[in-house]
Design a protein around this motif. Structure first.
Motif, PDB file in Angstrom:
ATOM      1  N   VAL A 141      11.943   5.280  -6.041  1.00 31.01           N
ATOM      2  CA  VAL A 141      12.699   4.217  -5.403  1.00 31.01           C
ATOM      3  C   VAL A 141      13.010   3.114  -6.411  1.00 31.01           C
ATOM      4  CG1 VAL A 141      11.777   4.655  -3.106  1.00 31.01           C
ATOM      5  CG2 VAL A 141      10.561   3.095  -4.629  1.00 31.01           C
ATOM      6  N   ALA A 142      14.058   2.340  -6.096  1.00 33.81           N
ATOM      7  CA  ALA A 142      14.431   1.169  -6.905  1.00 33.81           C
ATOM      8  C   ALA A 142      13.819  -0.066  -6.256  1.00 33.81           C
ATOM      9  CB  ALA A 142      15.939   1.045  -6.999  1.00 33.81           C
ATOM     10  N   ILE A 143      12.837  -0.648  -6.917  1.00 34.60           N
ATOM     11  CA  ILE A 143      12.116  -1.807  -6.379  1.00 34.60           C
ATOM     12  C   ILE A 143      12.720  -3.073  -6.970  1.00 34.60           C
ATOM     13  CG2 ILE A 143       9.870  -2.954  -6.192  1.00 34.60           C
ATOM     14  CD1 ILE A 143       8.593  -0.200  -6.420  1.00 34.60           C
ATOM     15  N   SER A 174       0.816  -1.215   0.000  1.00 33.81           N
ATOM     16  CA  SER A 174       0.000   0.000   0.000  1.00 33.81           C
ATOM     17  C   SER A 174       0.849   1.265   0.000  1.00 33.81           C
ATOM     18  CB  SER A 174      -0.932   0.007   1.208  1.00 33.81           C
ATOM     19  OG  SER A 174      -0.183  -0.063   2.421  1.00 33.81           O
ATOM     20  N   ALA A 175       2.157   1.151   0.277  1.00 35.70           N
ATOM     21  CA  ALA A 175       3.031   2.329   0.256  1.00 35.70           C
ATOM     22  C   ALA A 175       3.410   2.741  -1.158  1.00 35.70           C
ATOM     23  CB  ALA A 175       4.301   2.041   1.058  1.00 35.70           C
ATOM     24  N   LEU A 176       3.146   1.890  -2.135  1.00 32.16           N
ATOM     25  CA  LEU A 176       3.571   2.164  -3.509  1.00 32.16           C
ATOM     26  C   LEU A 176       2.504   2.964  -4.247  1.00 32.16           C
ATOM     27  CD1 LEU A 176       5.690   1.635  -5.733  1.00 32.16           C
ATOM     28  CD2 LEU A 176       4.435  -0.446  -6.304  1.00 32.16           C
ATOM     29  N   TYR A 177       2.928   4.055  -4.871  1.00 31.18           N
ATOM     30  CA  TYR A 177       2.054   4.886  -5.702  1.00 31.18           C
ATOM     31  C   TYR A 177       2.616   4.880  -7.117  1.00 31.18           C
ATOM     32  CZ  TYR A 177       0.040   6.551  -1.340  1.00 31.18           C
ATOM     33  OH  TYR A 177      -0.590   6.621  -0.134  1.00 31.18           O
ATOM     34  N   GLY A 178       1.829   4.414  -8.059  1.00 29.82           N
ATOM     35  CA  GLY A 178       2.337   4.274  -9.417  1.00 29.82           C
ATOM     36  C   GLY A 178       3.293   3.100  -9.507  1.00 29.82           C
ATOM     37  N   TYR A 234       5.802   8.040  -0.712  1.00 29.78           N
ATOM     38  CA  TYR A 234       5.792   9.333  -0.023  1.00 29.78           C
ATOM     39  C   TYR A 234       6.262   9.139   1.410  1.00 29.78           C
ATOM     40  CZ  TYR A 234       3.176  11.436  -3.863  1.00 29.78           C
ATOM     41  OH  TYR A 234       2.792  11.915  -5.089  1.00 29.78           O
ATOM     42  N   THR A 235       7.080  10.101   1.862  1.00 29.10           N
ATOM     43  CA  THR A 235       7.505  10.109   3.259  1.00 29.10           C
ATOM     44  C   THR A 235       6.975  11.366   3.933  1.00 29.10           C
ATOM     45  OG1 THR A 235       9.601  11.218   2.746  1.00 29.10           O
ATOM     46  CG2 THR A 235       9.591   8.794   2.731  1.00 29.10           C
ATOM     47  N   ILE A 236       6.946  11.328   5.266  1.00 28.91           N
ATOM     48  CA  ILE A 236       6.482  12.462   6.056  1.00 28.91           C
ATOM     49  C   ILE A 236       7.701  13.131   6.664  1.00 28.91           C
ATOM     50  CG2 ILE A 236       4.989  13.204   7.935  1.00 28.91           C
ATOM     51  CD1 ILE A 236       3.418  10.612   7.548  1.00 28.91           C
ATOM     52  N   THR A 240       3.825  -7.088  -0.159  1.00 26.74           N
ATOM     53  CA  THR A 240       4.964  -6.227   0.145  1.00 26.74           C
ATOM     54  C   THR A 240       5.722  -5.824  -1.114  1.00 26.74           C
ATOM     55  OG1 THR A 240       6.500  -8.074   0.402  1.00 26.74           O
ATOM     56  CG2 THR A 240       5.265  -7.390   2.367  1.00 26.74           C
ATOM     57  N   ILE A 241       6.566  -4.808  -0.936  1.00 23.81           N
ATOM     58  CA  ILE A 241       7.567  -4.437  -1.934  1.00 23.81           C
ATOM     59  C   ILE A 241       8.910  -4.365  -1.215  1.00 23.81           C
ATOM     60  CG2 ILE A 241       5.940  -3.148  -3.374  1.00 23.81           C
ATOM     61  CD1 ILE A 241       7.109  -0.567  -2.206  1.00 23.81           C
ATOM     62  N   THR A 242       9.982  -4.665  -1.940  1.00 23.43           N
ATOM     63  CA  THR A 242      11.323  -4.580  -1.377  1.00 23.43           C
ATOM     64  C   THR A 242      12.092  -3.508  -2.147  1.00 23.43           C
ATOM     65  OG1 THR A 242      11.287  -6.923  -0.785  1.00 23.43           O
ATOM     66  CG2 THR A 242      13.428  -5.844  -0.832  1.00 23.43           C
TER      67      THR A 242
END
Length: 399
Positions: free
Chosen positions: A332-334, A310-314, A319-321, A341-343
Motif C-alpha cells: 500500500v501507499a502510506i 496494528s494493520a501495518l506489517y513491515g 493483509y486482507t481476508i 493510525t496509518i492513512t
C-alpha cells in the motif's frame, strides 16, 4: 523328592500358561487407527476498509518575528532638537512619520551657498557659450570651453548639500513600532551613531520547522514560494495572553531552500498580514516574540483509507481476508502515520476486510478464522470536519 519336583514344575507351568493367556488376549484386541491431528486456523480480528476524503494537518511551533527589524542610524552630525511623541519604547508609527529631527541650520546655510554657486556657474556657462557663438567658429567647442565640468561639479555639490539637509529629518521607512529608544532631545550625535531600534508591523513571520513527512502531507516542495495562482496552505495559530486563548489565521508564504544540517528539518515561513490591526484577534495583536502553536492545513486526499497502526506489517504491507477466508498480502501507499493510525492512499479497495491482529505465523494464502470487525477507528481529520480554531474564510489573500 518326587512331590517337591512336581510342585516346582507345576508352579512354573501355571505361570507360563498365564503369561501365554495374557499375550493371546492382547493379540485379539483391535488395533487403534492412526489419525492426523486437525489444526484449527488462527483467529484474527479485522476492520472493514472505508474510503473518505482526508486532510492531513501538520502541527508545529514557532516564534513570531517581524519581517523587518532595523537600527536607526544618524547620517549627519548635530544636536537632536525634537523627537516624535511616538518615538518611545512600544510607540507605533506610520510610514513617512518624522521620528527624530537634528538641528539643520548649518545644513540650510550650506545648501543655500551651494545653490548660489550653482546659479553663478550656470550664468558663467551660458556666457561662455554665447561668446563662442559670437566668434563664429565652425568647430564644436570643447566641454572645458563651455565650462561644463565646472557646472556639473556645482550641480553635484548642490545635490550633496540638499541631501545632507534632508538627512537631518529621520523618517519612518515603514509602518511599525519602536523596540528601543536610545537618544533624546539635546543629545549630540555623529554620523553612524545609533538612534534606536524599530520593527515593521505590516507583516508578522513565524518560522515553523517541518520534517520531510510533514512536507509530504502539505504537498510543499523545497524552496516553495507562494504566488497569486498558487497560494500557500492556511495556518491556524493559538497562544495564551493574559490567561485567555487567542487565535490568528495566516498562510505559508515560502519555505527554505535548504535542509538544516543539525535537525534535518526544513523551515516554513508563515505570515500574518497586519498583525496589530486587521490580523489581530478581537484586539489582541499577534505580538512580536510571542510563541504560538500552529496547525497547518494539509493536502486533501480523496478516497483515502484510515486504518489502525496494528494493520501495518513491515513498512508498507497489510493483509486482507478474501471471501474464502484466506489471507492476501497487499503493498500500500502510506501517506501518513502516527501513534495510532496509518492513512493509505492506494493499494486497498472499499469494503476490504483488513487484518488488525497478529497472524501467529500465518501468511499469504493461509486459511484464517475471521473474528468480529473493529469499529470507531481513530483517523485523520476528514475534509468535512472544520479546521481548528478558525475557518478557512478568514485566510488573507496572498502577498
Amino acid at each position: 523328592m518326587f512331590r517337591k519336583f512336581f510342585t516346582i514344575f507345576g508352579t512354573i507351568g501355571i505361570f507360563v500358561g498365564f503369561v501365554a493367556l495374557v499375550i493371546a488376549m492382547g493379540s485379539l484386541r483391535p488395533k487403534p487407527e492412526l489419525q492426523e491431528p486437525e489444526i484449527a486456523p488462527p483467529s484474527v480480528f479485522f476492520t472493514v476498509a472505508k474510503s473518505k476524503s482526508v486532510t492531513l494537518d501538520v502541527s508545529a511551533q514557532g516564534e513570531v518575528r517581524p519581517r523587518t527589524d532595523i537600527s536607526l542610524t544618524a547620517q549627519v552630525s548635530g544636536q537632536i532638537v525634537s523627537t516624535s511623541p511616538e518615538f518611545v519604547n512600544g510607540g507605533a508609527f506610520e510610514k513617512g512619520d518624522t521620528l527624530i529631527k537634528i538641528e539643520d541650520a548649518p545644513y540650510r546655510a550650506a545648501e543655500a551657498a551651494a545653490r548660489a554657486r550653482l546659479a553663478q556657474e550656470e550664468a558663467e556657462a551660458a556666457l561662455a557659450r554665447r561668446d563662442y557663438e559670437e566668434l563664429g567658429l565652425d568647430d564644436d567647442p570643447t566641454d572645458l570651453t563651455l565650462r561644463i565640468p565646472q557646472l556639473e561639479q556645482s550641480r553635484a555639490e548642490y545635490r550633496a548639500r540638499k541631501l545632507d539637509l534632508d538627512r537631518t529629518t529621520i523618517r519612518a521607512p515603514f509602518p511599525g513600532r519602536v523596540r528601543e529608544r536610545i537618544v533624546g532631545v539635546g543629545q549630540y550625535v555623529a554620523p553612524g551613531a545609533q538612534l534606536g531600534r524599530i520593527f515593521s508591523t505590516d507583516v508578522a513571520e513565524i518560522r515553523l520547522p517541518l520534517t520531510d513527512n510533514d512536507l509530504a502531507k502539505l504537498g510543499l516542495p523545497l524552496a516553495f514560494t507562494e504566488t497569486e495562482d498558487n497560494p500557500g496552505p492556511a495556518v491556524y495559530m493559538t497562544a495564551t495572553l493574559a490567561g485567555k486563548t487567542h487565535n490568528w489565521v495566516g498562510r505559508i508564504a515560502r519555505t527554505d531552500g535548504a535542509i538544516d544540517a543539525a535537525t534535518r528539518q526544513v523551515i516554513a515561513i508563515a505570515v500574518v498580514d497586519d498583525p496589530y490591526g486587521a490580523g489581530s484577534d478581537d484586539g489582541a495583536p499577534l505580538a512580536m516574540g510571542l510563541f504560538v502553536e500552529a496547525t497547518i492545513t494539509g493536502k486533501p486526499y480523496e478516497n483515502a483509507i484510515v486504518l489502525p497502526r496494528s494493520a501495518l506489517y513491515g513498512r508498507d504491507r497489510v493483509y486482507t481476508i478474501a471471501d474464502d477466508d484466506t489471507l492476501a498480502e497487499h503493498q500500500v501507499a502510506i501517506v501518513s502515520t502516527d501513534r495510532d493510525t496509518i492513512t493509505v492512499a492506494s493499494g486497498l479497495n472499499e469494503g476490504d476486510r483488513v487484518v488488525t491482529s497478529p497472524l501467529r505465523g500465518a501468511g499469504d494464502g493461509d486459511k484464517v478464522s475471521p473474528a468480529d470487525p473493529l469499529d470507531d477507528i481513530p483517523g485523520s481529520r476528514t475534509s468535512e470536519e472544520p479546521a481548528p480554531s478558525a475557518t478557512a474564510s478568514n485566510i488573507t489573500s496572498g502577498e
